[in-house]
Design a protein around this motif. Structure first.
Motif, PDB file in Angstrom:
ATOM      1  N   ALA A 197       0.833  -1.201   0.000  1.00 31.05           N
ATOM      2  CA  ALA A 197       0.000   0.000   0.000  1.00 31.05           C
ATOM      3  C   ALA A 197       0.871   1.256   0.000  1.00 31.05           C
ATOM      4  N   ILE A 198       1.975   1.221   0.732  1.00 32.62           N
ATOM      5  CA  ILE A 198       2.847   2.391   0.812  1.00 32.62           C
ATOM      6  C   ILE A 198       3.537   2.617  -0.535  1.00 32.62           C
TER       7      ILE A 198
ATOM      8  N   ALA B 253      -2.022   5.714   1.915  1.00 30.60           N
ATOM      9  CA  ALA B 253      -1.847   4.263   1.952  1.00 30.60           C
ATOM     10  C   ALA B 253      -2.818   3.597   2.913  1.00 30.60           C
TER      11      ALA B 253
END
Lengths: 265, 278
Positions: B157-158, B188
């Protein structure tokens, strides 16, 4: 409106002295020495891949984000060494703001997009933030269009409005210098015109450096023009630098003439 | 015999549709079967009474509370470490020896069967650290078990946050921490929360690892040092020991409903949160 002529005693805001930049072993910029004048618009022009954006990103050390970048030579903002050992990059970027190629508003409200910078610098009082937001939006001539929708997401604006929002976001931290990296290239002609008009009003307070592929734009807006090109040795070099009108009417270098008359690039 | 392109297209279409229908059919059959068998068992008494005579009669209130406590504890432990590690991997290093070791360890941990975590938790937390069969031992063990998932989903996600957001943030003279906390983390968050929801589901459903660490006690837990029997374990014991198939189905049905609820609620929350920014 600026008259594209600089008075001879204009103050120097930024100066590079024998600037060399390497991406790992790749020598991207070679021996660039130039002076950028306070409260003027300087255009960096040249063919694709010549290092225009790299040069622009030297001034706010945005290249630092790329691993393996090495810079030699001196870059001065006023008397402040940009690449000095003790330089605080964060306070440098507070003085040198940037507007990117594509409008890249955060997925937040219009208000929060502008407030994000000032908040980072510890401004928390709502009244003060309100003032900054209004003032920044007024400076980019967006206040009238959005003043009733400040809570609306920035992503709901048109691309042209979004780009002006990005400029407002950059000036909300009150920089001295604004870097614009092909900031009109993703916009329609009308929005481009609005941003160019904006540059003329902003230049009364800020030093503006733009990178552009658009020769007409460089001629329309800039006071000074820097022509960059890759030499035989694959290194980006400053071929010619001077007042824009002079460069476009009587280029000193054959390569400049070929480029600005559209013979290549 | 040669197939014309039209024929092979038709056959491929049929096979793919059949495969999808089979999977959907099987899944809904399992869920419907358990719900049909289990839902009639569930009533207020079943939810509020403690099990009596080994679970033959009575409800599963203590198991519901135990499951809840073990899961909350595991998630609370895993969030700082998992997300912290993900940010370290994604933002603070550029592929050195240490990141390779962390990634390799996380990947290896992800592939270990949960019974091995149970055994580890039993030996380390229950016996060596003398925590006994307890919610704490169970929560710690589950935290270890879901750590790799949380790290991997958070890191993905990051990394999915566009680079330009970081550049803009830096250009507004943000520090690295301000960029991470105010720009990267909010962007994120959706992916990170998704990974955590996935982990909650796994905690709630886990049997082997908690049976060996939280124990089989049927009483209502009073603190994190109490032993407990989570719903999945309770269901397992009821079915395996032939104590009460009826109550086993009731527990299973409740588990399924619970996991569906967690997903729906979390998705709604996240969507509402994200909608604020849009």
């Amino acid at each position: 409106m600026t008259d594209n002529v600089l008075s001879s005693n204009q103050r120097v805001k930024l100066r590079t002295d024998s600037l060399n930049l390497f991406y790992g072993s790749f020598h991207a910029l070679g021996d660039i020495s130039m002076e950028i004048y306070d409260r003027s618009i300087t255009a960096i022009i040249g063919p694709s891949g010549c290092g225009k954006s790299t040069l622009l990103r030297v001034f706010n050390r945005m290249n630092d984000l790329i691993p393996g970048v090495r810079v030699e030579g001196e870059v001065l903002l006023d008397d402040f060494s940009v690449y000095g050992k003790n330089t605080d990059v964060v306070s440098l970027r507070r003085k040198v703001g940037m507007v990117f190629q594509r409008p890249n508003v955060f997925p937040k409200s219009i208000y929060d997009n502008i407030a994000i910078g000032p908040r980072k610098h510890g401004i928390k009082r709502t009244r003060q933030l309100d003032e900054i937001v209004e003032h920044s939006l007024c400076q980019v001539a967006l206040w009238g269009e959005v003043k009733d929708d400040l809570k609306k997401s920035g992503l709901e604006l048109t691309p042209g409005q979004q780009q002006r929002l990005c400029i407002a976001r950059a000036i909300a931290v009150e920089p001295d210098v604004i870097l614009m990296d092909e900031s009109c290239s993703a916009l329609d002609p009308e929005s481009t015109m609005k941003i160019e008009e904006l540059m003329f009003s902003l230049v009364e307070k800020y030093t503006i450096i733009i990178v552009t592929h658009n020769m007409e734009q460089a001629l329309r807006v800039s006071d000074m023009a820097a022509f960059l090109m890759i030499g035989q040795d694959r290194i980006g070099k400053l071929v010619e630098y001077g007042p824009t009108i002079g460069m476009f009417s009587s280029p000193k270098d054959k390569r400049t003439e070929d480029y600005i008359t559209g013979r290549f690039g | 015999m040669k197939l014309t392109p039209a024929q092979s297209e038709k056959i491929a279409r049929t096979v793919i549709w059949a495969a999808a229908l089979l999977v959907i059919g099987l899944l809904s059959f399992i869920i419907v079967y358990i719900l049909v068998k289990g839902l009639p068992v569930i009533n207020v008494q079943f939810l509020t009474d403690n099990p009596r005579s080994m679970g033959r009669t009575g409800g599963i209130a203590s198991s519901i509370v135990g499951t809840f406590m073990v899961t909350v504890l595991a998630i609370a432990i895993v969030i700082p470490f998992g997300i912290g590690t993900a940010f370290y991997l994604a933002e603070y290093t550029k592929g050195n020896m240490l990141t390779r070791v962390i990634r390799f360890s996380a990947e290896s941990l992800a592939g270990i069967p949960s019974i091995v975590y149970g055994l580890f938790g039993f030996i380390f937390f229950v016996i060596y650290l003398k925590l006994g069969w307890s919610i704490l031992s169970g929560g710690l063990t589950l935290a270890f078990m879901i750590l790799p998932t949380v790290i991997r989903t958070s890191e993905e996600a990051i990394l999915a946050v566009p680079l330009i957001y970081r550049e803009v943030s830096f250009s507004l003279s943000a520090t690295k921490w301000q960029t991470i906390s105010r720009v990267v983390f909010p962007s994120a968050l959706l992916g990170i929360v998704n990974g955590i929801i996935l982990s909650i589901g796994r905690c709630v459903a886990e049997t082997a690892a908690v049976m060996l660490t939280a124990g089989l006690a049927l009483g209502m837990p009073t603190s994190i040092f109490s032993p407990t029997r989570t719903m999945a374990v309770h269901f397992y014991v009821l079915a395996m020991e032939g104590i009460s198939t009826e109550n086993a189905f009731g527990t299973a049905a409740l588990l399924i409903v619970l996991i569906l609820l967690i997903n729906v609620v979390a998705n709604t929350l996240v969507n509402r949160f994200m909608a604020k920014g849009r």
